[in-house]
Design a protein around this motif. Structure first.
Motif, PDB file in Angstrom:
ATOM      1  N   VAL A   1     -12.000   5.074  -1.622  1.00 26.32           N
ATOM      2  CA  VAL A   1     -11.258   3.813  -1.573  1.00 26.32           C
ATOM      3  C   VAL A   1     -10.028   4.030  -0.704  1.00 26.32           C
ATOM      4  CG1 VAL A   1      -9.983   2.088  -2.901  1.00 26.32           C
ATOM      5  CG2 VAL A   1     -12.085   3.103  -3.835  1.00 26.32           C
ATOM      6  N   ILE A   2      -9.853   3.176   0.298  1.00 22.44           N
ATOM      7  CA  ILE A   2      -8.725   3.318   1.225  1.00 22.44           C
ATOM      8  C   ILE A   2      -7.871   2.049   1.194  1.00 22.44           C
ATOM      9  CG2 ILE A   2      -9.849   4.985   2.744  1.00 22.44           C
ATOM     10  CD1 ILE A   2     -10.606   2.725   4.616  1.00 22.44           C
ATOM     11  N   THR A   3      -6.554   2.239   1.144  1.00 25.56           N
ATOM     12  CA  THR A   3      -5.646   1.090   1.089  1.00 25.56           C
ATOM     13  C   THR A   3      -4.295   1.431   1.679  1.00 25.56           C
ATOM     14  OG1 THR A   3      -4.602  -0.549  -0.364  1.00 25.56           O
ATOM     15  CG2 THR A   3      -4.862   1.682  -1.250  1.00 25.56           C
ATOM     16  N   ASP A   4      -3.657   0.430   2.263  1.00 25.65           N
ATOM     17  CA  ASP A   4      -2.240   0.555   2.574  1.00 25.65           C
ATOM     18  C   ASP A   4      -1.471   0.659   1.260  1.00 25.65           C
ATOM     19  OD1 ASP A   4      -3.176  -0.076   5.108  1.00 25.65           O
ATOM     20  OD2 ASP A   4      -1.622  -1.565   5.504  1.00 25.65           O
ATOM     21  N   GLY A   5      -0.339   1.350   1.287  1.00 28.93           N
ATOM     22  CA  GLY A   5       0.555   1.331   0.139  1.00 28.93           C
ATOM     23  C   GLY A   5       1.393   0.069   0.172  1.00 28.93           C
ATOM     24  N   VAL A   6       2.083  -0.141   1.299  1.00 30.21           N
ATOM     25  CA  VAL A   6       2.767  -1.390   1.610  1.00 30.21           C
ATOM     26  C   VAL A   6       2.030  -1.994   2.792  1.00 30.21           C
ATOM     27  CG1 VAL A   6       4.909  -2.463   2.420  1.00 30.21           C
ATOM     28  CG2 VAL A   6       5.002  -0.551   0.796  1.00 30.21           C
ATOM     29  N   PHE A   7       1.576  -3.230   2.650  1.00 29.25           N
ATOM     30  CA  PHE A   7       0.795  -3.852   3.715  1.00 29.25           C
ATOM     31  C   PHE A   7       1.719  -4.289   4.849  1.00 29.25           C
ATOM     32  CE2 PHE A   7      -1.955  -3.895   0.100  1.00 29.25           C
ATOM     33  CZ  PHE A   7      -3.193  -3.564   0.650  1.00 29.25           C
ATOM     34  N   SER A   8       1.381  -3.835   6.046  1.00 26.57           N
ATOM     35  CA  SER A   8       2.305  -3.902   7.172  1.00 26.57           C
ATOM     36  C   SER A   8       2.611  -5.303   7.663  1.00 26.57           C
ATOM     37  CB  SER A   8       1.765  -3.064   8.336  1.00 26.57           C
ATOM     38  OG  SER A   8       0.484  -3.521   8.730  1.00 26.57           O
ATOM     39  N   MET A   9       1.721  -6.249   7.460  1.00 30.11           N
ATOM     40  CA  MET A   9       1.961  -7.605   7.931  1.00 30.11           C
ATOM     41  C   MET A   9       2.383  -8.557   6.823  1.00 30.11           C
ATOM     42  SD  MET A   9       1.694  -7.583  11.144  1.00 30.11           S
ATOM     43  CE  MET A   9       2.082  -5.850  11.399  1.00 30.11           C
ATOM     44  N   ASP A  10       2.101  -8.229   5.568  1.00 30.07           N
ATOM     45  CA  ASP A  10       2.471  -9.085   4.441  1.00 30.07           C
ATOM     46  C   ASP A  10       3.674  -8.548   3.669  1.00 30.07           C
ATOM     47  OD1 ASP A  10      -0.008 -10.134   5.245  1.00 30.07           O
ATOM     48  OD2 ASP A  10      -0.399 -10.903   3.240  1.00 30.07           O
ATOM     49  N   GLY A  11       3.871  -7.228   3.697  1.00 34.46           N
ATOM     50  CA  GLY A  11       5.000  -6.622   3.010  1.00 34.46           C
ATOM     51  C   GLY A  11       4.810  -6.414   1.527  1.00 34.46           C
ATOM     52  N   ASP A  12       3.653  -6.837   0.983  1.00 33.95           N
ATOM     53  CA  ASP A  12       3.427  -6.647  -0.445  1.00 33.95           C
ATOM     54  C   ASP A  12       2.914  -5.239  -0.726  1.00 33.95           C
ATOM     55  OD1 ASP A  12       1.054  -7.308   0.902  1.00 33.95           O
ATOM     56  OD2 ASP A  12       0.119  -8.087  -0.901  1.00 33.95           O
ATOM     57  N   ILE A  13       2.996  -4.828  -1.982  1.00 31.14           N
ATOM     58  CA  ILE A  13       2.631  -3.475  -2.390  1.00 31.14           C
ATOM     59  C   ILE A  13       1.270  -3.502  -3.077  1.00 31.14           C
ATOM     60  CG2 ILE A  13       3.307  -1.478  -3.773  1.00 31.14           C
ATOM     61  CD1 ILE A  13       6.203  -2.444  -3.562  1.00 31.14           C
ATOM     62  N   ALA A  14       0.396  -2.582  -2.712  1.00 33.15           N
ATOM     63  CA  ALA A  14      -0.926  -2.506  -3.332  1.00 33.15           C
ATOM     64  C   ALA A  14      -0.792  -2.173  -4.814  1.00 33.15           C
ATOM     65  CB  ALA A  14      -1.769  -1.433  -2.640  1.00 33.15           C
ATOM     66  N   PRO A  15      -1.665  -2.727  -5.649  1.00 36.71           N
ATOM     67  CA  PRO A  15      -1.616  -2.428  -7.096  1.00 36.71           C
ATOM     68  C   PRO A  15      -2.234  -1.062  -7.387  1.00 36.71           C
ATOM     69  CG  PRO A  15      -3.445  -3.895  -6.637  1.00 36.71           C
ATOM     70  CD  PRO A  15      -2.720  -3.708  -5.320  1.00 36.71           C
ATOM     71  N   LEU A  16      -1.550  -0.032  -6.977  1.00 36.79           N
ATOM     72  CA  LEU A  16      -2.131   1.314  -7.001  1.00 36.79           C
ATOM     73  C   LEU A  16      -2.528   1.809  -8.395  1.00 36.79           C
ATOM     74  CD1 LEU A  16      -0.134   3.277  -4.287  1.00 36.79           C
ATOM     75  CD2 LEU A  16      -2.282   2.027  -4.083  1.00 36.79           C
ATOM     76  N   PRO A  17      -1.743   1.577  -9.439  1.00 38.53           N
ATOM     77  CA  PRO A  17      -2.192   2.054 -10.759  1.00 38.53           C
ATOM     78  C   PRO A  17      -3.552   1.472 -11.154  1.00 38.53           C
ATOM     79  CG  PRO A  17       0.131   1.526 -10.824  1.00 38.53           C
ATOM     80  CD  PRO A  17      -0.372   1.033  -9.509  1.00 38.53           C
ATOM     81  N   ALA A  18      -3.767   0.176 -10.901  1.00 35.65           N
ATOM     82  CA  ALA A  18      -5.039  -0.447 -11.244  1.00 35.65           C
ATOM     83  C   ALA A  18      -6.161   0.047 -10.338  1.00 35.65           C
ATOM     84  CB  ALA A  18      -4.921  -1.965 -11.154  1.00 35.65           C
ATOM     85  N   LEU A  19      -5.865   0.234  -9.065  1.00 37.32           N
ATOM     86  CA  LEU A  19      -6.882   0.754  -8.138  1.00 37.32           C
ATOM     87  C   LEU A  19      -7.282   2.171  -8.537  1.00 37.32           C
ATOM     88  CD1 LEU A  19      -5.521  -0.425  -4.656  1.00 37.32           C
ATOM     89  CD2 LEU A  19      -7.181  -1.572  -6.134  1.00 37.32           C
ATOM     90  N   SER A  20      -6.278   2.976  -8.896  1.00 36.66           N
ATOM     91  CA  SER A  20      -6.555   4.348  -9.297  1.00 36.66           C
ATOM     92  C   SER A  20      -7.403   4.394 -10.564  1.00 36.66           C
ATOM     93  CB  SER A  20      -5.234   5.092  -9.521  1.00 36.66           C
ATOM     94  OG  SER A  20      -5.458   6.405  -9.978  1.00 36.66           O
ATOM     95  N   ALA A  21      -7.108   3.516 -11.504  1.00 34.05           N
ATOM     96  CA  ALA A  21      -7.890   3.474 -12.743  1.00 34.05           C
ATOM     97  C   ALA A  21      -9.335   3.107 -12.461  1.00 34.05           C
ATOM     98  CB  ALA A  21      -7.263   2.470 -13.712  1.00 34.05           C
ATOM     99  N   ALA A  22      -9.547   2.162 -11.555  1.00 27.61           N
ATOM    100  CA  ALA A  22     -10.911   1.785 -11.181  1.00 27.61           C
ATOM    101  C   ALA A  22     -11.634   2.957 -10.527  1.00 27.61           C
ATOM    102  CB  ALA A  22     -10.878   0.584 -10.237  1.00 27.61           C
ATOM    103  N   CYS A  23     -10.928   3.704  -9.708  1.00 25.83           N
ATOM    104  CA  CYS A  23     -11.525   4.878  -9.064  1.00 25.83           C
ATOM    105  C   CYS A  23     -11.940   5.922 -10.096  1.00 25.83           C
ATOM    106  CB  CYS A  23     -10.543   5.486  -8.065  1.00 25.83           C
ATOM    107  SG  CYS A  23     -10.294   4.508  -6.567  1.00 25.83           S
ATOM    108  N   ARG A  24     -11.094   6.157 -11.073  1.00 22.19           N
ATOM    109  CA  ARG A  24     -11.429   7.135 -12.112  1.00 22.19           C
ATOM    110  C   ARG A  24     -12.684   6.715 -12.883  1.00 22.19           C
ATOM    111  NH1 ARG A  24      -5.855   7.196 -12.909  1.00 22.19           N
ATOM    112  NH2 ARG A  24      -6.041   5.824 -14.731  1.00 22.19           N
TER     113      ARG A  24
END
Length: 382
Positions: free
Chosen positions: A169-192
């Motif tokens: 799974v690949i994602t920006d941490g902060v999206f460069s054109m929108d400025g919002d932050i990826a929901p990393l804790p939820a993404l990480s949980a889904a990966c696990r």
């Protein structure tokens, strides 16, 4: 035959033609661009370190001692002790076993994804990922599956139907054109839950987010095993140039053995490594820069809300002002420039049709008066 003139004409007629501006001064919030003095709100030098005297002095000293080019790839004669020391320092800073330097963030992303996956694997990417992550997935030959922006439920559904042995799974941490932050804790949980690896490109979070500036993972208080691969760039908050991949010992050794963008590229100049060492020291010891930046972000957002400016939801240094059509975004950017303020108009294909915007970026080198001037000018234009 390639009819390039027709293609270029179509770009112009669609208000999508790109032109380069010529900077006549160094990177700063006040620059001379195309012969005009400008207050700049489109730089990624978030902490204002590109012109910091300590960073410049480190670069000059190293250039005087070691020259201005590394001469070869890291695996030939280009890997200097300064590179090695910086990799160790960045590993300590990010809390990882090891890091590996690259010439650009684009190359770091290409390297990590293509070295880890092949046509038997699947890569899952956010629909608004940076172009380098999208290109990395394509070049890897893995099946590229995109999920709805910042939607962990959408990712979970796609992971649940995957039969691939290896999933990334690949994602920006902060999206460069929108400025919002990826929901990393939820993404990480889904990966696990689905035995997948998470890779985070923290280009716009590193140095800015987190108590110590270690980026979006520190911002969420996440552990290293929550994201197996982290990519950081040095040309933004660090104010220098280059990038790195951070992770386990085995990950870094795999990249050294298999990553073509690492094996076949000339190493960064030693002077860049030494300048980055200096900027890293400032990031670690001068929290006032981050604090000032975040105060400016809050001040700008509050002012924009009072004026009814259509900002997109973002709590980071990237503050997009949604305009809509490309022709209007270009016109607004040009009108700002007439007032001595430089803000880039972002148009398709960088952003979806109908969502052209002014991409406003704030830095620690700005002052409240600078932000007030921007808000006052925008009030008249919007």
């Amino acid at each position: 035959m390639f009819d390039l003139e027709s293609r270029l004409l179509q770009q112009r007629e669609s208000d999508l033609y790109r032109s380069r501006r010529i900077a006549e001064s160094g990177s700063d919030v006040r620059m001379r661009i195309d012969g005009k003095d400008c207050l700049v709100f489109c730089s990624n030098d978030y902490l204002g370190l590109a012109s910091h005297p300590d960073v410049k002095a480190a670069f000059i000293s190293a250039a005087n001692e070691h020259g201005v080019g590394s001469g070869a790839a890291h695996l030939v004669t280009g890997h200097h002790r300064a590179h090695h020391a910086l990799e160790e320092e960045l590993a300590d800073f990010t809390g990882r076993e090891r890091t590996l330097l690259f010439s650009t963030g684009y190359m770091a992303n290409l390297a990590a994804v293509t070295a880890l996956t092949d046509r038997h694997d699947e890569v899952f990417g956010d629909k608004l990922n940076h172009a380098s992550l999208i290109d990395a997935a394509r070049l890897s030959e893995a099946r590229h599956i995109r999920y709805k922006h910042a939607d962990d439920s959408a990712l979970e559904q796609r992971l649940a139907t995957s039969s691939a042995k290896d999933k990334l799974v690949i994602t920006d941490g902060v999206f460069s054109m929108d400025g919002d932050i990826a929901p990393l804790p939820a993404l990480s949980a889904a990966c696990r839950r689905h035995n997948a690896w998470l890779m985070v490109d923290d280009a716009h979070g590193l140095g800015v987010l987190g108590r110590h500036g270690a980026g979006v993972l520190e911002h969420f208080a996440m552990h290293n095993n929550d994201a197996a691969v982290m990519v950081g760039t040095l040309g933004k908050a660090f104010g220098t140039f280059g990038a790195f991949v951070a992770g386990s010992e085995s990950l870094i050794e795999t990249l050294i053995q298999k990553a073509r963008p690492y094996i076949y590229t000339t190493a960064l100049p030693v002077a860049v490594a030494e300048a980055t060492h200096a900027s890293l020291k400032i990031i670690q010891t001068d929290s006032g820069r981050r604090e000032h930046l975040h105060e400016l972000i809050k001040y700008f957002c509050q002012g924009a809300a009072q004026l009814g400016l259509p900002l997109m939801p973002s709590a980071t240094a990237i503050q997009p002002l949604l305009v809509g059509e490309a022709v209007r975004a270009v016109a607004m950017s040009e009108n700002l420039l007439k007032q001595g303020i430089l803000v880039s108009a972002i148009r398709p294909p960088t952003v979806p049709d109908g969502s052209s915007r002014l991409r406003i970026t704030l830095t620690a080198a700005h002052t409240r008066k600078d932000v007030e001037r921007l808000l006052t000018t925008l009030e008249v234009l919007v």
